[in-house]
Design a protein around this motif. Structure first.
Motif, PDB file in Angstrom:
ATOM      1  N   ASP A 424       0.826  -1.301  -0.135  1.00 54.32           N
ATOM      2  CA  ASP A 424      -0.116   0.066  -0.005  1.00 54.32           C
ATOM      3  C   ASP A 424       0.840   1.120   0.021  1.00 54.32           C
ATOM      4  OD1 ASP A 424       0.999  -0.380   2.320  1.00 54.32           O
ATOM      5  OD2 ASP A 424      -0.860   0.289   3.406  1.00 54.32           O
ATOM      6  N   SER A 425       2.156   1.317  -0.619  1.00 54.59           N
ATOM      7  CA  SER A 425       2.924   2.279  -0.739  1.00 54.59           C
ATOM      8  C   SER A 425       2.214   3.585  -1.234  1.00 54.59           C
ATOM      9  CB  SER A 425       4.107   1.936  -1.382  1.00 54.59           C
ATOM     10  OG  SER A 425       4.972   3.110  -1.850  1.00 54.59           O
ATOM     11  N   VAL A 426       2.376   4.708  -0.516  1.00 54.32           N
ATOM     12  CA  VAL A 426       1.973   5.886  -1.030  1.00 54.32           C
ATOM     13  C   VAL A 426       3.097   7.108  -1.397  1.00 54.32           C
ATOM     14  CG1 VAL A 426      -0.221   5.789  -0.253  1.00 54.32           C
ATOM     15  CG2 VAL A 426       1.458   6.848   1.273  1.00 54.32           C
ATOM     16  N   GLY A 427       4.136   6.513  -1.304  1.00 56.50           N
ATOM     17  CA  GLY A 427       5.440   7.314  -1.673  1.00 56.50           C
ATOM     18  C   GLY A 427       6.854   6.726  -0.882  1.00 56.50           C
ATOM     19  N   ILE A 428       7.831   7.603  -1.090  1.00 56.94           N
ATOM     20  CA  ILE A 428       9.118   6.948  -0.742  1.00 56.94           C
ATOM     21  C   ILE A 428       9.893   8.071   0.087  1.00 56.94           C
ATOM     22  CG2 ILE A 428       9.305   5.313  -2.629  1.00 56.94           C
ATOM     23  CD1 ILE A 428      10.984   7.165  -4.208  1.00 56.94           C
ATOM     24  N   GLY A 429      10.906   7.267   0.763  1.00 52.17           N
ATOM     25  CA  GLY A 429      11.854   8.609   1.289  1.00 52.17           C
ATOM     26  C   GLY A 429      13.089   7.974   2.025  1.00 52.17           C
ATOM     27  N   MET A 430      13.996   8.748   2.329  1.00 57.10           N
ATOM     28  CA  MET A 430      15.382   8.290   2.754  1.00 57.10           C
ATOM     29  C   MET A 430      16.148   9.118   3.585  1.00 57.10           C
ATOM     30  SD  MET A 430      17.685   5.765   2.789  1.00 57.10           S
ATOM     31  CE  MET A 430      19.306   5.513   3.278  1.00 57.10           C
ATOM     32  N   HIS A 515      -7.933   1.064   2.679  1.00 51.84           N
ATOM     33  CA  HIS A 515      -6.861   0.335   3.061  1.00 51.84           C
ATOM     34  C   HIS A 515      -7.178  -1.042   3.078  1.00 51.84           C
ATOM     35  CE1 HIS A 515      -4.319  -1.484   6.339  1.00 51.84           C
ATOM     36  NE2 HIS A 515      -3.308  -0.687   5.664  1.00 51.84           N
ATOM     37  N   ALA A 516      -8.288  -1.517   3.431  1.00 57.02           N
ATOM     38  CA  ALA A 516      -8.760  -3.028   3.635  1.00 57.02           C
ATOM     39  C   ALA A 516      -9.037  -3.559   2.306  1.00 57.02           C
ATOM     40  CB  ALA A 516      -9.833  -3.091   4.454  1.00 57.02           C
ATOM     41  N   ASP A 517      -9.202  -2.754   1.122  1.00 53.44           N
ATOM     42  CA  ASP A 517      -9.606  -3.383  -0.208  1.00 53.44           C
ATOM     43  C   ASP A 517      -8.167  -3.240  -1.092  1.00 53.44           C
ATOM     44  OD1 ASP A 517     -10.658  -3.825  -2.545  1.00 53.44           O
ATOM     45  OD2 ASP A 517     -12.425  -2.615  -2.314  1.00 53.44           O
ATOM     46  N   PRO A 518      -7.743  -4.176  -1.594  1.00 50.07           N
ATOM     47  CA  PRO A 518      -6.666  -4.099  -2.789  1.00 50.07           C
ATOM     48  C   PRO A 518      -6.949  -3.412  -3.825  1.00 50.07           C
ATOM     49  CG  PRO A 518      -6.528  -6.369  -1.291  1.00 50.07           C
ATOM     50  CD  PRO A 518      -7.817  -5.521  -1.107  1.00 50.07           C
ATOM     51  N   GLY A 519      -8.202  -3.685  -4.220  1.00 50.09           N
ATOM     52  CA  GLY A 519      -8.692  -3.087  -5.480  1.00 50.09           C
ATOM     53  C   GLY A 519      -8.842  -1.323  -5.436  1.00 50.09           C
ATOM     54  N   ARG A 520      -9.118  -0.964  -4.191  1.00 42.96           N
ATOM     55  CA  ARG A 520      -9.260   0.549  -4.043  1.00 42.96           C
ATOM     56  C   ARG A 520      -7.790   0.945  -3.845  1.00 42.96           C
ATOM     57  NH1 ARG A 520     -14.498   0.412   0.043  1.00 42.96           N
ATOM     58  NH2 ARG A 520     -15.978   0.880  -1.535  1.00 42.96           N
ATOM     59  N   VAL A 521      -6.911   0.367  -2.933  1.00 41.61           N
ATOM     60  CA  VAL A 521      -5.571   0.711  -2.873  1.00 41.61           C
ATOM     61  C   VAL A 521      -5.006   0.693  -4.198  1.00 41.61           C
ATOM     62  CG1 VAL A 521      -3.169   0.124  -2.020  1.00 41.61           C
ATOM     63  CG2 VAL A 521      -5.341  -0.331  -0.640  1.00 41.61           C
ATOM     64  N   SER A 522      -5.049  -0.125  -5.103  1.00 42.93           N
ATOM     65  CA  SER A 522      -4.601   0.175  -6.459  1.00 42.93           C
ATOM     66  C   SER A 522      -4.996   1.081  -7.307  1.00 42.93           C
ATOM     67  CB  SER A 522      -4.617  -1.268  -7.127  1.00 42.93           C
ATOM     68  OG  SER A 522      -4.063  -1.304  -8.436  1.00 42.93           O
ATOM     69  N   ALA A 523      -6.196   1.499  -7.049  1.00 41.45           N
ATOM     70  CA  ALA A 523      -6.933   2.655  -7.903  1.00 41.45           C
ATOM     71  C   ALA A 523      -6.480   3.783  -7.187  1.00 41.45           C
ATOM     72  CB  ALA A 523      -8.435   2.388  -7.817  1.00 41.45           C
ATOM     73  N   GLN A 525      -3.565   4.002  -5.587  1.00 41.92           N
ATOM     74  CA  GLN A 525      -1.811   4.262  -6.353  1.00 41.92           C
ATOM     75  C   GLN A 525      -1.839   4.730  -7.743  1.00 41.92           C
ATOM     76  OE1 GLN A 525      -1.079   0.185  -5.107  1.00 41.92           O
ATOM     77  NE2 GLN A 525       0.340   1.038  -3.346  1.00 41.92           N
ATOM     78  N   SER A 526      -2.874   4.397  -8.554  1.00 40.26           N
ATOM     79  CA  SER A 526      -2.715   4.805  -9.947  1.00 40.26           C
ATOM     80  C   SER A 526      -2.905   6.435 -10.095  1.00 40.26           C
ATOM     81  CB  SER A 526      -3.831   4.157 -10.690  1.00 40.26           C
ATOM     82  OG  SER A 526      -3.462   2.629 -10.796  1.00 40.26           O
ATOM     83  N   GLU A 527      -3.981   6.903  -9.039  1.00 38.57           N
ATOM     84  CA  GLU A 527      -4.068   8.462  -9.161  1.00 38.57           C
ATOM     85  C   GLU A 527      -2.609   9.224  -8.634  1.00 38.57           C
ATOM     86  OE1 GLU A 527      -7.515   9.621  -7.329  1.00 38.57           O
ATOM     87  OE2 GLU A 527      -8.986   8.497  -8.337  1.00 38.57           O
ATOM     88  N   LEU A 528      -2.361   8.604  -7.663  1.00 36.54           N
ATOM     89  CA  LEU A 528      -0.924   9.054  -7.185  1.00 36.54           C
ATOM     90  C   LEU A 528       0.067   9.368  -8.164  1.00 36.54           C
ATOM     91  CD1 LEU A 528      -0.801   7.456  -3.401  1.00 36.54           C
ATOM     92  CD2 LEU A 528      -1.682  10.105  -4.276  1.00 36.54           C
ATOM     93  N   VAL A 529       0.340   8.037  -8.899  1.00 35.63           N
ATOM     94  CA  VAL A 529       1.234   8.061  -9.863  1.00 35.63           C
ATOM     95  C   VAL A 529       1.087   9.192 -10.887  1.00 35.63           C
ATOM     96  CG1 VAL A 529       2.443   6.525 -11.779  1.00 35.63           C
ATOM     97  CG2 VAL A 529       1.916   5.743  -9.499  1.00 35.63           C
ATOM     98  N   ASP A 530      -0.111   9.436 -11.326  1.00 37.84           N
ATOM     99  CA  ASP A 530      -0.577  10.263 -12.293  1.00 37.84           C
ATOM    100  C   ASP A 530      -0.417  11.654 -11.824  1.00 37.84           C
ATOM    101  OD1 ASP A 530      -1.497   8.395 -13.907  1.00 37.84           O
ATOM    102  OD2 ASP A 530      -3.457   8.393 -13.675  1.00 37.84           O
ATOM    103  N   ASP A 531      -0.267  12.008 -10.491  1.00 34.50           N
ATOM    104  CA  ASP A 531      -0.220  13.005  -9.876  1.00 34.50           C
ATOM    105  C   ASP A 531       1.373  13.437  -9.336  1.00 34.50           C
ATOM    106  OD1 ASP A 531      -1.009  15.443  -8.989  1.00 34.50           O
ATOM    107  OD2 ASP A 531      -1.275  15.188  -6.834  1.00 34.50           O
ATOM    108  N   GLY A 532       2.263  12.429  -9.787  1.00 29.20           N
ATOM    109  CA  GLY A 532       3.668  12.796  -9.727  1.00 29.20           C
ATOM    110  C   GLY A 532       4.301  12.037  -8.505  1.00 29.20           C
ATOM    111  N   PHE A 533       3.483  11.350  -7.838  1.00 29.43           N
ATOM    112  CA  PHE A 533       4.413  10.217  -6.957  1.00 29.43           C
ATOM    113  C   PHE A 533       5.013   9.254  -7.355  1.00 29.43           C
ATOM    114  CE2 PHE A 533       0.794  12.656  -4.617  1.00 29.43           C
ATOM    115  CZ  PHE A 533       0.965  12.465  -3.348  1.00 29.43           C
ATOM    116  N   GLU A 534       6.199   9.034  -6.464  1.00 34.41           N
ATOM    117  CA  GLU A 534       6.921   8.018  -6.791  1.00 34.41           C
ATOM    118  C   GLU A 534       6.721   7.047  -5.593  1.00 34.41           C
ATOM    119  OE1 GLU A 534      11.047   9.208  -7.390  1.00 34.41           O
ATOM    120  OE2 GLU A 534      10.575  10.932  -8.482  1.00 34.41           O
TER     121      GLU A 534
END
Length: 546
Positions: A424-430, A515-523, A525-534
Motif C-alpha cells: 500500500d505504498s504512497v511514497g518513498i523517502g530516505m 486500506h482494507a480493499d486491495p482494489g481500492r488501494v491499487s486505484a 495508487q494509480s491516481e498518485l502516480v498520475d499526480d507525480g508520486f513515486e
C-alpha cells in the motif's frame, strides 16, 4: 483583550480541514485543491512551511534528490526557490548557469536557502486557490478544542491571538500540526516518546516504554559577520547556568565546539570560521560527509561566492547545531506553564550560545570570541534574529493501522533485502535513523537505514474515522521517527493524506475501507502516480543504504 473579540466565534466549513500549515499541511491542502475540493488550512505562525520556514531549517534530503526520490510538487517547491534567486539576485554567471544552484553552498543540503524565500514560494503556490475562493487560510491560529464521535471529528475550534475563535467543520480533518496537537483534543489514541522493546521488538528501543523521552527541540537563529564591528549582546542573565551546563555524555560543556559524533558517540571537535573560504565543489551529501565538522558552512544559506562582488557583506548561516539542542524537558503533554518554561529555556540556551560565540569561543588565531557576529532576523521574518517557532523533531504519533518499526528498514537487520516493500505504498523517502539526544537523557541514536516506502496504513488511525495524519504524527515509532521526520518525507506524507481524503470524497468511502480493499488501494495508487508520486525506489545499485 476586549470582550467582543474574546466572545467572537465564527463558523466555517469546507470539504477538508487541515490543521497545521507546515510542510505536510501545505502539501495536503495542495493535493486536495488540485482535485477540485475546498480546503481550510490553519497555521500557528504567520508563515506556512513549518520546519522549512518558520522553524528556519534548510531541507535535510537524501543524496539523489535532484533526480528521483520526491513527489512532483515537492520538486516544484525546490524549483521555485532556485527561480527566485535567478530572478531577483545578482548571481555570478557560474551560479546563474548552475542547474543545481545551492544559494548558500551549505553542506547539509544541495539546496540551502533563506527561509523567507521558501515562505514566499509556498505563498505563491497557494495564491491561485485563495483567489478562487476554494482555499481559506487562517494564520496565527492554534487548535484549542474538538468535537468527535467514535473517531469522527465533527468540528475543530481554533483561536487567534486576540481570543477570537473559529469553529471549523469538514468531511475530513487532517492533523498536520507540529506536535500532533489535534490528537488529544479529538480523542484519537496516540503514542508519545519511546516505545519499549517489549512492544516493538526494536533493537534500539529501551526495554520499557518511556512516554516522556522525546528528542530535543531547538530554537535556531541566523548569523552574519561584520569583521570590523562589535555587536556583542548584553550578557544573558542565566548565562552562568548555560555556561556550566554539561550533560553526562557530552564530553564537556554544551557551550563549546566539542560534541558527540552522532555515529560513534566519541568526542568530536567542530571548527568554526566566519566567512570561511568556500571550497570549489561542495558535495552536500550526508551519506558521505555529515557536513557538521565546519559549523559556519554546515547550514550556510547565503554564500558570497555565489553573488556578484559587493552584493553581500557577509555570508549568512543558520545556527542549528548540536550545542543548542534543548534537553531540560519535553513540551508534549505538559501543562501550559511547563511548556512555556521549556520554550523560554530553549531560546535562552540559543541566546547563551550566541553570547559565547561573541565573547569566549576559541579562534584559530588563539584569540577569544567574534564580536562581529550579529543576528539576521530578516531571513527568518523576525526582528530578534530567532526563528518564529522552535524546530520540532518529534511529535505525538497516531496508533495507526500499520506502525513502521526499526525492523522494517534498518540496514543491519534487512541487509541486501532492502527495506520492507509495502503493497500500500504512497511514497518513498530516505535518511538515516537519526535521533538527537533526548529529554530522557539518551545520547544520539544513529542507525544506517535502507531507502524506504511510506505505507498508507501509517496515515490512518487504527480506530478508523475521518482524521488522517499529515505530518510527523504518522504511525512511526520513536526510533523510525528519526528518518520519517525530514522535509521531503513530511511533504509526501501530507500530500498523500490530502489525496486520500479527496479519493474518499470522490468514491463515497472511508480511509479504513480503502486500506482494507486491495482494489481500492491499487486505484488510489494509480491516481498518485498520475499526480507525480513515486511509490518505489528505482532498481539501481546507486540507491543504497547509508
Amino acid at each position: 483583550m476586549s470582550a467582543h473579540l474574546a466572545d467572537r466565534h465564527e463558523q466555517s466549513t469546507a470539504e477538508i480541514v487541515v490543521i497545521g500549515g507546515g510542510l505536510g499541511g501545505v502539501a495536503a491542502a495542495l493535493a486536495a485543491l488540485r482535485r477540485g475540493h475546498t480546503v481550510i488550512l490553519t497555521e500557528e505562525t504567520d508563515w506556512l512551511g513549518g520546519q522549512l520556514t518558520s522553524q528556519g531549517v534548510p531541507p535535510d534530503e537524501h543524496p539523489w534528490i535532484e533526480r528521483f526520490g520526491a513527489t512532483r510538487s515537492y520538486r516544484a517547491v525546490r524549483d521555485g526557490i532556485r527561480d527566485h534567486y535567478r530572478r531577483t539576485t545578482p548571481l555570478t554567471p557560474a551560479a546563474a548557469a548552475d542547474q543545481y544552484l545551492n544559494p548558500g553552498l551549505g553542506r547539509v543540503s544541495k539546496l540551502c536557502h533563506e527561509p523567507t524565500v521558501a515562505a514566499a514560494v509556498l505563498d505563491g503556490m497557494i495564491a491561485p486557490y485563495v483567489s478562487s475562493g476554494r482555499l481559506t487560510v487562517l494564520r496565527t491560529t492554534r487548535p484549542v478544542s474538538a468535537e468527535s464521535v467514535a473517531g469522527v471529528v465533527r468540528t475543530v475550534t481554533v483561536e487567534d491571538p486576540e481570543g477570537g475563535r473559529h469553529r471549523l467543520s469538514g468531511r475530513f480533518v487532517l492533523d498536520a500540526t507540529e506536535l500532533g496537537d489535534l490528537l488529544p483534543l479529538a480523542g484519537i489514541p496516540y503514542v508519545t516518546g519511546a516505545e519499549g522493546r517489549t512492544e516493538t521488538g526494536e533493537p534500539s528501543a529501551p526495554l520499557d516504554a518511556r512516554p516522556d523521552n522525546v528528542q530535543a527541540f531547538s530554537w535556531v537563529f541566523a548569523l552574519a559577520y561584520d569583521e570590523h564591528g562589535d555587536h556583542t549582546i548584553e550578557r544573558p542573565a542565566d548565562y552562568d547556568y548555560w555556561r556550566s551546563y554539561e550533560p553526562p555524555f557530552w564530553h564537556g560543556p554544551m557551550l563549546g565546539f566539542v560534541a558527540p559524533d552522532p555515529r560513534t558517540l566519541e568526542p568530536l571537535t567542530r571548527t568554526f570560521v566566519p566567512n570561511a573560504r568556500v571550497d570549489a565543489g561542495v558535495i552536500a551529501d550526508q551519506s558521505r560527509d555529515p557536513g557538521d565538522r565546519e559549523l559556519w558552512a554546515f547550514r550556510r544559506v547565503l554564500a558570497r561566492a555565489n553573488f556578484e562582488p559587493g552584493y553581500l557583506e557577509s555570508d549568512i548561516t543558520i545556527v542549528n547545531w548540536p550545542m543548542i539542542d534543548y534537553l531540560d524537558g519535553s513540551i508534549i503533554d505538559v501543562d501550559e506553564e511547563t511548556r512555556d518554561r521549556h520554550l523560554a529555556g530553549a531560546r535562552a540556551l540559543s541566546l547563551a550560545m550566541l553570547y559565547w560565540l561573541q565573547t569566549e569561543a576559541p579562534r584559530p588565531d588563539g584569540g577569544r570570541g567574534w564580536p562581529g557576529l550579529h543576528l539576521r532576523g530578516d531571513v527568518l521574518g523576525t526582528s530578534d534574529g530567532f526563528a518564529k517557532a522552535p524546530y520540532i523533531r518529534e511529535s505525538r504519533r497516531i496508533r495507526a493501522l500499520y506502525t513502521i518499526t526499526e525492523q522494517d528498514l534498518s540496514f543491519e537487520i534487512r541487509g541486501d533485502l532492502g527495506a520492507v516493500r509495502y503493497p500500500d505504498s504512497v511514497g518513498i523517502g530516505m535518511y538515516r535513523i537519526d535521533l538527537h539526544p533526548s529529554s530522557g537523557g539518551d545520547n544520539y541514536i544513529d542507525v544506517a537505514s535502507s531507502p524506504f516506502q511510506i505505507p498508507l496504513g501509517a496515515l490512518i488511525p487504527a480506530g478508523g474515522g475521518n482524521l488522517l495524519a499529515a505530518g510527523k504524527n504518522l504511525g512511526t515509532t520513536h526510533i523510525t521517527n528519526g528518518c520519517y521526520r525530514l522535509h521531503p518525507v513530511e511533504w509526501n506524507v501530507g500530500e498523500a493524506a490530502g489525496a486520500l481524503a479527496s479519493f474518499c470524497l470522490e468514491n463515497g468511502t472511508t480511509p479504513s475501507e480503502v486500506h482494507a480493499d486491495p482494489g481500492r488501494v491499487s486505484a488510489f495508487q494509480s491516481e498518485l502516480v498520475d499526480d507525480g508520486f513515486e511509490l518505489a525506489w528505482p532498481d539501481s545499485a546507486e540507491v543504497r543504504a547509508f
